[in-house]
Write a protein that holds these residues in place. Structure first.
Motif, PDB file in Angstrom:
ATOM      1  N   ALA A  95     -32.448  -9.067   7.744  1.00 45.78           N
ATOM      2  CA  ALA A  95     -33.367  -8.109   7.132  1.00 45.78           C
ATOM      3  C   ALA A  95     -32.661  -7.334   6.029  1.00 45.78           C
ATOM      4  N   LEU A  96     -33.339  -7.163   4.884  1.00 47.58           N
ATOM      5  CA  LEU A  96     -32.818  -6.376   3.773  1.00 47.58           C
ATOM      6  C   LEU A  96     -33.599  -5.076   3.674  1.00 47.58           C
ATOM      7  N   CYS A  97     -32.970  -3.988   4.058  1.00 48.23           N
ATOM      8  CA  CYS A  97     -33.595  -2.667   3.955  1.00 48.23           C
ATOM      9  C   CYS A  97     -32.779  -1.887   2.938  1.00 48.23           C
ATOM     10  N   LEU A  98     -33.129  -2.032   1.648  1.00 53.09           N
ATOM     11  CA  LEU A  98     -32.315  -1.512   0.565  1.00 53.09           C
ATOM     12  C   LEU A  98     -33.146  -0.717  -0.433  1.00 53.09           C
ATOM     13  N   CYS A 102     -28.968  -2.676  -7.828  1.00 53.05           N
ATOM     14  CA  CYS A 102     -28.412  -4.007  -8.061  1.00 53.05           C
ATOM     15  C   CYS A 102     -27.952  -4.690  -6.775  1.00 53.05           C
ATOM     16  N   ASP A 103     -27.731  -3.925  -5.697  1.00 47.75           N
ATOM     17  CA  ASP A 103     -27.188  -4.509  -4.473  1.00 47.75           C
ATOM     18  C   ASP A 103     -28.198  -5.258  -3.623  1.00 47.75           C
ATOM     19  N   ASP A 135     -28.010   0.237   2.694  1.00 49.13           N
ATOM     20  CA  ASP A 135     -27.085   0.926   1.807  1.00 49.13           C
ATOM     21  C   ASP A 135     -27.065   2.402   2.192  1.00 49.13           C
ATOM     22  N   ASP A 136     -26.375   3.205   1.412  1.00 57.27           N
ATOM     23  CA  ASP A 136     -26.207   4.602   1.801  1.00 57.27           C
ATOM     24  C   ASP A 136     -27.509   5.395   1.801  1.00 57.27           C
ATOM     25  N   THR A 137     -28.537   4.904   1.101  1.00 58.53           N
ATOM     26  CA  THR A 137     -29.808   5.638   1.051  1.00 58.53           C
ATOM     27  C   THR A 137     -30.792   5.178   2.119  1.00 58.53           C
ATOM     28  N   THR A 141     -32.972   4.730   8.047  1.00 53.76           N
ATOM     29  CA  THR A 141     -34.159   3.917   8.323  1.00 53.76           C
ATOM     30  C   THR A 141     -33.784   2.624   9.027  1.00 53.76           C
ATOM     31  N   ALA A 142     -32.736   1.952   8.538  1.00 54.40           N
ATOM     32  CA  ALA A 142     -32.306   0.687   9.130  1.00 54.40           C
ATOM     33  C   ALA A 142     -31.823   0.876  10.560  1.00 54.40           C
TER      34      ALA A 142
END
Length: 266
Positions: A95-98, A102-103, A135-137, A141-142
């Motif tokens: 899962a991508l929770c971003l 760019c990452d 990521d840090d933001t 949530t993740a």
């Protein structure tokens, strides 16, 4: 649509599934592509992207951060190594929770951190995701799920896993507007065929620049990324929340010298 309705009126006893849904010209083009655009068994979009000039800009986000193709390859190696060290194998869903940077790696399922919690939970369970990349933001949530979470700010190493064309590339979910969201699984080979089909009609070159304003959970976003990077071109990540602001996209087009911009009719 006209051909479908006309065929049904002319042959009312014909089963609906047997009625033509494409124009004759479109049918001929589909059949021609199926016979002439077969790709070698080893071809994957990752191989096509790897042939790009590593010094050229690949992705630009709204903060001005730019990744070259060389940066992109190095980042992919780091993410791949982290996935493998956490037990992911070819075909595993991640899962991508971003945030929109760019990452933006195994197969992926994009998770919009701004979606309702029930939708995020359903997509994680339905897709069979084994890990979450954040990521840090989006870390908080993740972390709401029980899945292990990999923070992009803490990556190092080099991947050794190479997926085959038949391996799963990503899972995309429908909006769920007519019921429970349904996941659609797409292989690496299918993604390569999509690129080949698009390049037949609308070839993109390394000199092109595409602005993408779609959420990562919308299937057209995957097409934007695949088409642009496999062409060695430049991808600009716009903010979907600014879509309706007058002049927003015009400014981006002028600023980045964009040659491609894909938008929905609405």
């Amino acid at each position: 649509f006209v051909r479908f309705v006309t065929a049904g009126a002319e042959a009312p006893d014909t089963a609906v599934r047997a009625l033509p849904v494409m124009s004759q010209r479109t049918q001929q083009r589909v059949e021609a592509f199926q016979t002439s655009a077969d790709l070698p068994e080893t071809t994957r979009l990752t191989e096509i992207i790897a042939a790009a000039d590593p010094t050229r800009d690949a992705v630009v986000d709204e903060t001005g951060t730019t990744l070259t193709y060389g940066d992109l390859f190095a980042r992919a190696d780091q993410i791949g190594a982290a996935l493998q060290s956490n037990g992911a194998v070819a075909g595993s869903v991640v899962a991508l929770c971003l945030s929109r940077r760019c990452d933006l790696p195994a197969a992926f399922v994009p998770i919009n951190p701004n979606d309702p919690a029930d939708r995020r939970t359903h997509m994680l369970a339905e897709s069979g995701a084994v890990l979450t990349i954040c990521d840090d933001t989006t870390r908080d949530t993740a972390s709401e799920s029980d899945l292990p979470c990999i923070d992009l700010s803490e990556l190092s190493g080099e991947r050794t896993l190479v997926p085959a064309r038949g391996h799963l590339a990503y899972v995309i979910f429908t909006s769920g507007s007519t019921g429970t969201p349904k996941g659609v699984a797409v292989s690496h080979g299918a993604l390569a065929h999509l690129h080949a089909a698009v390049m037949q009609d609308d070839p993109m070159t390394p000199q092109d620049c595409l602005i993408s304003g779609f959420e990562s959970t919308f299937d057209v976003f995957v097409r934007d990324v695949a088409l642009t990077l496999a062409s060695g071109a430049r991808l600009v990540l716009a903010q979907p929340r600014n879509l309706l602001q007058p002049g927003y996209y015009g400014q981006l087009v002028r600023e980045h010298g964009a040659t491609w911009l894909q938008l929905t009719p609405t």
